[in-house]
Write a protein that holds these residues in place. Structure first.
Motif, PDB file in Angstrom:
ATOM      1  N   GLU A 102     -20.481 -10.376 -52.113  1.00 40.02           N
ATOM      2  CA  GLU A 102     -21.400  -9.241 -52.288  1.00 40.02           C
ATOM      3  C   GLU A 102     -22.335  -9.098 -51.084  1.00 40.02           C
ATOM      4  OE1 GLU A 102     -21.124 -11.677 -54.644  1.00 40.02           O
ATOM      5  OE2 GLU A 102     -20.543 -10.711 -56.542  1.00 40.02           O
ATOM      6  N   GLU A 115     -21.872  -8.477 -60.167  1.00 35.30           N
ATOM      7  CA  GLU A 115     -20.800  -8.345 -61.152  1.00 35.30           C
ATOM      8  C   GLU A 115     -21.246  -7.561 -62.386  1.00 35.30           C
ATOM      9  OE1 GLU A 115     -17.070 -10.990 -62.733  1.00 35.30           O
ATOM     10  OE2 GLU A 115     -18.716 -12.013 -61.729  1.00 35.30           O
ATOM     11  N   PRO A 119     -18.437  -4.452 -62.137  1.00 34.98           N
ATOM     12  CA  PRO A 119     -17.558  -5.499 -62.669  1.00 34.98           C
ATOM     13  C   PRO A 119     -16.128  -5.436 -62.130  1.00 34.98           C
ATOM     14  CG  PRO A 119     -18.048  -3.862 -64.357  1.00 34.98           C
ATOM     15  CD  PRO A 119     -18.849  -3.493 -63.152  1.00 34.98           C
ATOM     16  N   VAL A 120     -15.375  -6.475 -62.410  1.00 32.96           N
ATOM     17  CA  VAL A 120     -13.969  -6.554 -62.022  1.00 32.96           C
ATOM     18  C   VAL A 120     -13.240  -5.313 -62.535  1.00 32.96           C
ATOM     19  CG1 VAL A 120     -11.814  -7.840 -62.339  1.00 32.96           C
ATOM     20  CG2 VAL A 120     -13.960  -9.072 -61.961  1.00 32.96           C
ATOM     21  N   ARG A 137     -13.079  -3.879 -56.721  1.00 34.50           N
ATOM     22  CA  ARG A 137     -13.298  -5.290 -57.070  1.00 34.50           C
ATOM     23  C   ARG A 137     -12.085  -5.768 -57.856  1.00 34.50           C
ATOM     24  NH1 ARG A 137     -18.866  -7.515 -58.238  1.00 34.50           N
ATOM     25  NH2 ARG A 137     -18.476  -9.667 -57.667  1.00 34.50           N
ATOM     26  N   ALA A 140     -13.572 -11.582 -59.643  1.00 31.83           N
ATOM     27  CA  ALA A 140     -15.013 -11.859 -59.577  1.00 31.83           C
ATOM     28  C   ALA A 140     -15.529 -12.029 -58.150  1.00 31.83           C
ATOM     29  CB  ALA A 140     -15.350 -13.106 -60.407  1.00 31.83           C
TER      30      ALA A 140
END
Length: 169
Positions: A102, A115, A119-120, A137, A140
């Motif tokens: 990040e 996250e 999020p993923v 993404r 994670a």
């Protein structure tokens, strides 16, 4: 490739890429032709096997697949209104992974990439420095950056610098 204890920045492999635009009434037919349901909400991705569709706007998607897949062949038989353009050679992928992913990306990207906020599975069109990118993404601590090939060196250099800074701090 650039590697530090905090993050690695590596060129992504070859891929088939399709820029797809279509009105809502064409989505179901296009989804069947692609073998996955085109995502309908901001930042959403849908995967089926090696194929991924990324929502870029209410009528726009980026479709990715293995390099030997001819995405245009599947579109050739679709009669529903749409625009499909093969952009396989226009784009370049850059993979960014590691515990400081990040911070590395935030060296040039203004989004909150925590996250919780991103999020993923989330993906969006954004900027990295002065270049427009698609950011996805994939897990994670891994992101895929899709940029125009003409901006790849710039994006890679910016990310490598961000990786060095993240390793220091």
């Amino acid at each position: 490739m650039t590697a530090s204890p905090a993050v690695t920045v590596t060129p992504g492999g070859q891929a088939s890429r399709l820029s797809l635009r279509a009105p809502e009434k064409s989505r179901a037919v296009l989804s069947r032709a692609l073998g996955l349901k085109l995502p309908e909400t901001p930042r959403a991705t849908v995967q089926a096997g090696s194929r991924t569709a990324i929502w870029l706007g209410p009528d726009e998607w980026l479709v990715l697949d293995d390099p030997d897949v001819d995405l245009m062949a599947g579109m050739a038989t679709v009669k529903a209104l749409h625009s499909a353009v093969d952009i396989s050679h226009r784009n370049q992928a850059i993979m960014v992974a590691g515990p400081s992913v990040e911070a590395t990306l935030n060296a040039g990207c203004p989004l909150d990439l925590s996250e919780t906020a991103f999020p993923v599975g989330n993906a969006t069109r954004t900027v990295l420095g002065k270049a427009e990118i698609v950011l996805w993404r994939t897990d994670a601590k891994t992101f895929r950056v899709e940029c125009w090939r003409s901006f790849a060196d710039y994006c890679f250099t910016l990310l490598a610098s961000g990786a060095r800074d993240a390793a220091m701090g």
